[in-house]
Design a protein around this motif. Structure first.
Motif, PDB file in Angstrom:
ATOM      1  N   ARG A 176       8.858   9.791  16.925  1.00 35.25           N
ATOM      2  CA  ARG A 176       7.551   9.641  16.513  1.00 35.25           C
ATOM      3  C   ARG A 176       7.429   9.653  15.077  1.00 35.25           C
ATOM      4  NH1 ARG A 176       4.607  13.367  20.882  1.00 35.25           N
ATOM      5  NH2 ARG A 176       4.625  11.890  22.564  1.00 35.25           N
ATOM      6  N   SER A 177       7.811  10.646  14.413  1.00 37.26           N
ATOM      7  CA  SER A 177       7.833  10.918  13.047  1.00 37.26           C
ATOM      8  C   SER A 177       8.519   9.673  12.272  1.00 37.26           C
ATOM      9  CB  SER A 177       8.371  12.247  12.516  1.00 37.26           C
ATOM     10  OG  SER A 177       7.611  13.145  12.915  1.00 37.26           O
ATOM     11  N   ALA A 178       9.879   9.370  12.698  1.00 37.35           N
ATOM     12  CA  ALA A 178      10.689   8.347  12.078  1.00 37.35           C
ATOM     13  C   ALA A 178       9.905   6.852  12.180  1.00 37.35           C
ATOM     14  CB  ALA A 178      11.947   8.274  12.699  1.00 37.35           C
ATOM     15  N   VAL A 179       9.341   6.629  13.322  1.00 36.51           N
ATOM     16  CA  VAL A 179       8.950   5.009  13.696  1.00 36.51           C
ATOM     17  C   VAL A 179       7.463   5.092  13.049  1.00 36.51           C
ATOM     18  CG1 VAL A 179       8.612   3.424  15.323  1.00 36.51           C
ATOM     19  CG2 VAL A 179      10.428   4.808  15.589  1.00 36.51           C
ATOM     20  N   LEU A 180       6.722   5.904  13.351  1.00 36.24           N
ATOM     21  CA  LEU A 180       5.251   5.800  12.925  1.00 36.24           C
ATOM     22  C   LEU A 180       5.305   5.662  11.422  1.00 36.24           C
ATOM     23  CD1 LEU A 180       2.961   5.177  14.415  1.00 36.24           C
ATOM     24  CD2 LEU A 180       2.239   7.632  14.144  1.00 36.24           C
ATOM     25  N   THR A 181       6.009   6.649  10.790  1.00 36.94           N
ATOM     26  CA  THR A 181       6.040   6.691   9.164  1.00 36.94           C
ATOM     27  C   THR A 181       6.647   5.475   8.721  1.00 36.94           C
ATOM     28  OG1 THR A 181       6.419   8.851   9.130  1.00 36.94           O
ATOM     29  CG2 THR A 181       6.956   7.737   7.273  1.00 36.94           C
ATOM     30  N   ALA A 182       7.748   5.022   9.526  1.00 31.94           N
ATOM     31  CA  ALA A 182       8.337   3.441   9.139  1.00 31.94           C
ATOM     32  C   ALA A 182       7.290   2.306   9.258  1.00 31.94           C
ATOM     33  CB  ALA A 182       9.541   3.291   9.818  1.00 31.94           C
ATOM     34  N   SER A 183       6.459   2.461  10.007  1.00 29.38           N
ATOM     35  CA  SER A 183       5.619   1.378  10.566  1.00 29.38           C
ATOM     36  C   SER A 183       4.297   1.112   9.565  1.00 29.38           C
ATOM     37  CB  SER A 183       4.854   1.406  11.779  1.00 29.38           C
ATOM     38  OG  SER A 183       3.950   2.475  12.087  1.00 29.38           O
ATOM     39  N   MET A 184       4.375   2.022   8.494  1.00 33.39           N
ATOM     40  CA  MET A 184       3.157   1.925   7.625  1.00 33.39           C
ATOM     41  C   MET A 184       3.433   0.631   6.511  1.00 33.39           C
ATOM     42  SD  MET A 184       0.927   4.518   8.409  1.00 33.39           S
ATOM     43  CE  MET A 184       1.825   4.479   9.980  1.00 33.39           C
ATOM     44  N   ALA A 185       2.250   0.380   6.031  1.00 32.65           N
ATOM     45  CA  ALA A 185       2.499  -0.922   5.048  1.00 32.65           C
ATOM     46  C   ALA A 185       2.810  -0.536   4.065  1.00 32.65           C
ATOM     47  CB  ALA A 185       0.924  -1.537   4.912  1.00 32.65           C
ATOM     48  N   PRO A 186       3.403  -1.420   2.822  1.00 34.34           N
ATOM     49  CA  PRO A 186       3.607  -0.940   1.609  1.00 34.34           C
ATOM     50  C   PRO A 186       2.480  -0.006   0.831  1.00 34.34           C
ATOM     51  CG  PRO A 186       4.273  -3.289   2.125  1.00 34.34           C
ATOM     52  CD  PRO A 186       3.546  -2.939   3.118  1.00 34.34           C
ATOM     53  N   GLY A 187       3.010   0.904   0.296  1.00 38.06           N
ATOM     54  CA  GLY A 187       1.818   1.655  -0.563  1.00 38.06           C
ATOM     55  C   GLY A 187       1.485   1.024  -1.906  1.00 38.06           C
ATOM     56  N   VAL A 188       0.575   1.655  -2.446  1.00 36.80           N
ATOM     57  CA  VAL A 188       0.048   1.064  -3.690  1.00 36.80           C
ATOM     58  C   VAL A 188       0.992   1.184  -4.733  1.00 36.80           C
ATOM     59  CG1 VAL A 188      -1.729   1.429  -5.786  1.00 36.80           C
ATOM     60  CG2 VAL A 188      -2.588   1.507  -3.419  1.00 36.80           C
ATOM     61  N   ASN A 189       1.892   2.196  -4.655  1.00 35.19           N
ATOM     62  CA  ASN A 189       3.104   2.452  -5.577  1.00 35.19           C
ATOM     63  C   ASN A 189       3.865   1.219  -5.699  1.00 35.19           C
ATOM     64  OD1 ASN A 189       2.391   4.759  -6.444  1.00 35.19           O
ATOM     65  ND2 ASN A 189       3.560   5.950  -4.970  1.00 35.19           N
ATOM     66  N   ALA A 190       4.138   0.524  -4.459  1.00 37.30           N
ATOM     67  CA  ALA A 190       4.695  -0.779  -4.591  1.00 37.30           C
ATOM     68  C   ALA A 190       4.045  -1.826  -5.702  1.00 37.30           C
ATOM     69  CB  ALA A 190       4.762  -1.567  -3.308  1.00 37.30           C
ATOM     70  N   TYR A 191       2.687  -2.105  -5.826  1.00 37.98           N
ATOM     71  CA  TYR A 191       2.397  -2.869  -6.885  1.00 37.98           C
ATOM     72  C   TYR A 191       2.588  -2.088  -8.162  1.00 37.98           C
ATOM     73  CZ  TYR A 191      -1.125  -4.609  -9.962  1.00 37.98           C
ATOM     74  OH  TYR A 191      -1.846  -5.309 -11.126  1.00 37.98           O
ATOM     75  N   LEU A 192       2.455  -0.942  -8.286  1.00 38.87           N
ATOM     76  CA  LEU A 192       2.544  -0.041  -9.504  1.00 38.87           C
ATOM     77  C   LEU A 192       3.918  -0.109 -10.322  1.00 38.87           C
ATOM     78  CD1 LEU A 192       0.521   3.212  -8.941  1.00 38.87           C
ATOM     79  CD2 LEU A 192      -0.153   1.198  -9.892  1.00 38.87           C
ATOM     80  N   PHE A 193       5.044  -0.429  -9.242  1.00 40.17           N
ATOM     81  CA  PHE A 193       6.020  -0.669  -9.804  1.00 40.17           C
ATOM     82  C   PHE A 193       6.339  -1.929 -10.091  1.00 40.17           C
ATOM     83  CE2 PHE A 193      10.609  -1.907  -8.634  1.00 40.17           C
ATOM     84  CZ  PHE A 193      11.407  -0.998  -9.613  1.00 40.17           C
ATOM     85  N   ALA A 194       5.952  -2.877  -9.397  1.00 39.94           N
ATOM     86  CA  ALA A 194       6.036  -4.281  -9.934  1.00 39.94           C
ATOM     87  C   ALA A 194       5.287  -4.475 -11.275  1.00 39.94           C
ATOM     88  CB  ALA A 194       5.256  -5.516  -8.994  1.00 39.94           C
ATOM     89  N   ASP A 195       4.200  -3.902 -11.332  1.00 37.94           N
ATOM     90  CA  ASP A 195       3.150  -3.947 -12.855  1.00 37.94           C
ATOM     91  C   ASP A 195       4.096  -3.282 -13.781  1.00 37.94           C
ATOM     92  OD1 ASP A 195       0.662  -4.525 -14.072  1.00 37.94           O
ATOM     93  OD2 ASP A 195       0.553  -2.441 -14.236  1.00 37.94           O
ATOM     94  N   MET A 196       4.820  -2.070 -13.575  1.00 39.22           N
ATOM     95  CA  MET A 196       5.552  -1.427 -14.774  1.00 39.22           C
ATOM     96  C   MET A 196       6.335  -2.541 -15.260  1.00 39.22           C
ATOM     97  SD  MET A 196       7.312   2.261 -14.317  1.00 39.22           S
ATOM     98  CE  MET A 196       8.494   1.633 -12.968  1.00 39.22           C
ATOM     99  N   TYR A 197       7.171  -3.316 -14.390  1.00 30.85           N
ATOM    100  CA  TYR A 197       8.251  -4.265 -14.960  1.00 30.85           C
ATOM    101  C   TYR A 197       7.608  -5.520 -15.194  1.00 30.85           C
ATOM    102  CZ  TYR A 197      11.670  -0.468 -14.241  1.00 30.85           C
ATOM    103  OH  TYR A 197      12.434   0.772 -14.160  1.00 30.85           O
ATOM    104  N   GLY A 198       6.468  -5.859 -14.972  1.00 31.74           N
ATOM    105  CA  GLY A 198       5.772  -7.266 -15.151  1.00 31.74           C
ATOM    106  C   GLY A 198       6.716  -8.361 -14.212  1.00 31.74           C
ATOM    107  N   ALA A 199       6.979  -7.877 -12.938  1.00 34.42           N
ATOM    108  CA  ALA A 199       7.659  -8.630 -12.056  1.00 34.42           C
ATOM    109  C   ALA A 199       7.003  -8.810 -10.748  1.00 34.42           C
ATOM    110  CB  ALA A 199       9.236  -8.283 -11.933  1.00 34.42           C
TER     111      ALA A 199
END
Length: 314
Positions: A263-286
């Motif tokens: 349950r811990s492995a699968v349910l945690t893996a099933s979450m959508a991308p976090g806002v940090n995914a956007y912050l990472f892209a914004d940091m590099y302008g990509a």
């Protein structure tokens, strides 16, 4: 249907309330930024510190759930980055940013409250073990791959060192490390912290997830889904199907996990991308538009896919 209403809807309704408040101008960007700062820099690190201080470290850090979760994460990353480069013909930097969107699931802001509502507070030990290395590991890998993509070859060693230093200065990682120290201290000395300190930490930590969910709704209001449909669809499929699907197959038939670990492995893996995914892209302008739209759309679609994974899990 009961799972949808009793477990998932309360979490998404809090996010929706934040989205509505931002949309109607009742909560401006400065207020949202302040709320997210409180949640991510203070309340949630305290929550993680408490969780880490009270778990059985040896029992919680079982290699099986970690192997299942992170194999799925890096497979999703590889698929996203390779297809973005070869199929979508994106630049190396864009491909690295899109791959990071496939890699970085919202294990904390969504994973913790959904897991707790679905299986109770006692089910979180496996999630905390995953979260303890989530940001340090994935940000370090993401930064290194981005630097390689940007052809800074000669400075990779220095970049790696700076990336590791930066990761270990983040509040959530500091909270986890403080929890480790508390856990070790309590185990070695046999003396617990005074109850008023635990009570104060519980008050601060308890405010973290609701505040973060409300703020996340406000943050998502800024992200407009537009263009790059194939890239966004690929991120959604990798994040919501490939990652948890790999974790499920490896956890059930490879690592032979018990119900709690699976349950811990699968349910945690099933979450959508976090806002940090956007912050990472914004940091590099990509690939910023892909990242922003993927976070919003995948979070909405995950209401149904998480429901399906909960139904599949034992």
């Amino acid at each position: 249907m009961n799972t949808l209403f009793n477990v998932l809807l309360p979490v998404f309704l809090v996010m929706g309330f934040g989205y509505l408040a931002a949309w109607r101008g009742l909560f401006n960007e400065g207020a949202i930024a302040g709320l997210m700062k409180f949640a991510q820099a203070f309340a949630i690190p305290v929550l993680l510190c408490m969780q880490m201080a009270r778990i059985d470290v040896l029992a919680s850090f079982h290699p099986g759930p970690l192997l299942a979760f992170y194999t799925g994460a890096f497979l999703s990353y590889a698929i996203g980055m390779v297809l973005a480069r070869l199929w979508l013909k994106r630049s190396p930097a864009d491909a690295a940013a899109i791959g990071f969107c496939c890699l970085f699931s919202n294990s904390l802001l969504l994973g913790i409250p959904i897991m707790e509502r679905a299986y109770g507070p006692g089910s979180l030990d496996g999630n905390i073990a995953i979260i303890a290395i989530h940001s340090p590991l994935l940000f370090t890998v993401g930064i290194l791959m981005m630097e390689i993509a940007r052809n800074r070859g000669g400075g990779i060693g220095a970049v790696a060192l700076n990336a590791i230093k930066g990761v270990f200065h983040t509040p959530m990682v500091i909270g986890i490390l403080c929890g480790f120290v508390l856990n070790a201290g309590i185990s070695l000395t046999g003396h617990d912290l005074p109850e008023p300190i635990w009570a104060a930490m519980k008050m601060i930590g308890g405010a973290g997830v609701p505040a973060a969910l409300f703020g996340l709704g406000g943050v998502l209001h800024k992200y407009k889904p537009e263009g790059d449909g194939r890239a966004i669809a690929m991120v959604v499929i990798c994040s919501l199907i490939v990652h948890p699907g790999t974790a499920y197959v490896l956890g059930r038939w490879g690592a032979g996990l018990d119900s709690a670990g699976l349950r811990s492995a699968v349910l945690t893996a099933s979450m959508a991308p976090g806002v940090n995914a956007y912050l990472f892209a914004d940091m590099y302008g990509a690939a910023k538009r892909v990242a922003a739209s993927s976070v919003l759309i995948a979070t909405a679609v995950s209401l149904l896919t998480i429901w399906a994974w909960i139904a599949i899990l034992p």
